[in-house]
Enzyme design. Structure first.
Site, PDB file in Angstrom:
ATOM      1  N   ASP A  12     -14.253 -28.758   7.010  1.00 43.66           N
ATOM      2  CA  ASP A  12     -13.380 -29.918   6.829  1.00 43.66           C
ATOM      3  C   ASP A  12     -14.129 -31.078   6.161  1.00 43.66           C
ATOM      4  O   ASP A  12     -15.328 -31.255   6.376  1.00 43.66           O
ATOM      5  CB  ASP A  12     -12.828 -30.352   8.193  1.00 43.66           C
ATOM      6  CG  ASP A  12     -11.630 -31.291   8.043  1.00 43.66           C
ATOM      7  OD1 ASP A  12     -10.967 -31.259   6.991  1.00 43.66           O
ATOM      8  OD2 ASP A  12     -11.370 -32.070   8.979  1.00 43.66           O
ATOM      9  N   HIS A  29     -12.969 -30.192  -3.166  1.00 46.35           N
ATOM     10  CA  HIS A  29     -12.816 -28.760  -2.891  1.00 46.35           C
ATOM     11  C   HIS A  29     -13.804 -27.944  -3.720  1.00 46.35           C
ATOM     12  O   HIS A  29     -14.395 -26.986  -3.237  1.00 46.35           O
ATOM     13  CB  HIS A  29     -11.379 -28.308  -3.175  1.00 46.35           C
ATOM     14  CG  HIS A  29     -10.377 -28.912  -2.229  1.00 46.35           C
ATOM     15  ND1 HIS A  29     -10.538 -28.854  -0.858  1.00 46.35           N
ATOM     16  CD2 HIS A  29      -9.233 -29.599  -2.441  1.00 46.35           C
ATOM     17  CE1 HIS A  29      -9.525 -29.478  -0.276  1.00 46.35           C
ATOM     18  NE2 HIS A  29      -8.717 -29.948  -1.212  1.00 46.35           N
ATOM     19  N   LEU A 122     -23.622  -8.781   6.241  1.00 43.87           N
ATOM     20  CA  LEU A 122     -22.717  -9.785   6.796  1.00 43.87           C
ATOM     21  C   LEU A 122     -21.241  -9.434   6.547  1.00 43.87           C
ATOM     22  O   LEU A 122     -20.888  -9.007   5.451  1.00 43.87           O
ATOM     23  CB  LEU A 122     -23.052 -11.104   6.097  1.00 43.87           C
ATOM     24  CG  LEU A 122     -22.193 -12.318   6.413  1.00 43.87           C
ATOM     25  CD1 LEU A 122     -22.422 -12.777   7.843  1.00 43.87           C
ATOM     26  CD2 LEU A 122     -22.536 -13.446   5.440  1.00 43.87           C
TER      27      LEU A 122
END
Ligand code: IPE
Ligand code: IPE
Ligand code: MG
Length: 224
Positions: A12, A29, A122
């Site tokens: 955020d 962004h 991962l």
């Protein structure tokens, strides 16, 4: 020392960062994507097995169309440009959330999952059009359709996170202390870290500091 298997992150603060530094939320962004790459690298270095990233919530459709379109274009470009590199690094991609995007994007998401399905390093779970309340309602509905006994073990088979262990820790950047409809069931016993920095300013040292702090916490799970 607590082992770290699964880290979940609410990324955020992009919009505020963009407005402050470049006079545009969308620029935030774009900058946030760089942090995503850094945190993926750092997670691999620490041998973390699961990284769940909240990228777009079921509530984020309320935003101006220009921002929503920008975000999805950014995602599409990222996948197109990075899929090969992620695959080479033996990373497995999974998307959680309701998959009702454009035909092209749905296809791209399916392709990315299929291509990386057997990768063993991962696992990145990207939460896209994800909302925990919808996930839970769908799981209740799924449960109703079976004759299986209603218990925790059977219920979690109907969640989108089936086969993924619950997060050991949740990090939320951006100086906001709430869950915003993220993994409400799965976070029941996670350690939660609220970080003041905005997501584009968050770096690997901030990340390592949190991981170190997590390791020394006494996790009780109701015990003493
Ligand atoms: C988080 O950053 C990213 C998404 C929700 C897509 P925000 O866009 O919410 O940034 P702030 O909170 O407005 O600064
Ligand atoms: C949560 O951030 C969603 C993502 C990070 C994708 P928001 O910025 O949408 O959360 P609220 O609306 O401030 O609670
Ligand atoms: Mg926000």
């Amino acid at each position: 020392m607590n082992p770290i298997n699964h880290v979940a992150i609410i990324m955020d603060g992009n919009g505020r960062w963009g407005l402050k530094n470049k006079k545009s939320r969308n620029a935030g962004h774009k900058a946030g994507l760089k942090t995503v790459e850094k945190i993926i690298k750092a997670s691999m270095k620490k041998k973390i097995k699961f990284l769940t990233l909240f990228a777009f919530s079921t509530e984020n459709w309320k935003r101006p169309k220009k921002e929503v379109v920008y975000l999805f274009n950014l995602l599409e470009d990222f996948l197109k440009n990075q899929l090969e590199s992620l695959h080479k690094r033996n990373i497995k991609l999974k998307f959680i959330g309701s998959r009702n995007f454009s035909k092209n994007l749905n296809k791209l998401l399916n392709l990315a999952e299929k291509k990386t399905l057997n990768n063993e390093n991962l696992q990145i779970n990207l939460a896209l059009n994800y909302g925990s309340k919808i996930e839970l309602l769908e799981a209740f509905k799924g449960m109703q359709k079976t004759k299986a006994k209603v218990n925790e073990r059977n219920f979690i088979k109907h969640l989108q996170t089936k086969n993924i262990p619950d997060p050991d820790l949740l990090i939320r950047t951006g100086n906001t202390n709430r869950l915003s409809n993220f993994l409400l069931w799965q976070l029941a016993y996670s350690e939660i870290f609220f970080e003041k920095k905005l997501w584009p300013d968050f770096n690997k040292n901030d990340y390592y500091k949190i991981l170190d702090k997590f390791k020394s916490i006494k996790r009780n799970f109701g015990n003493i």
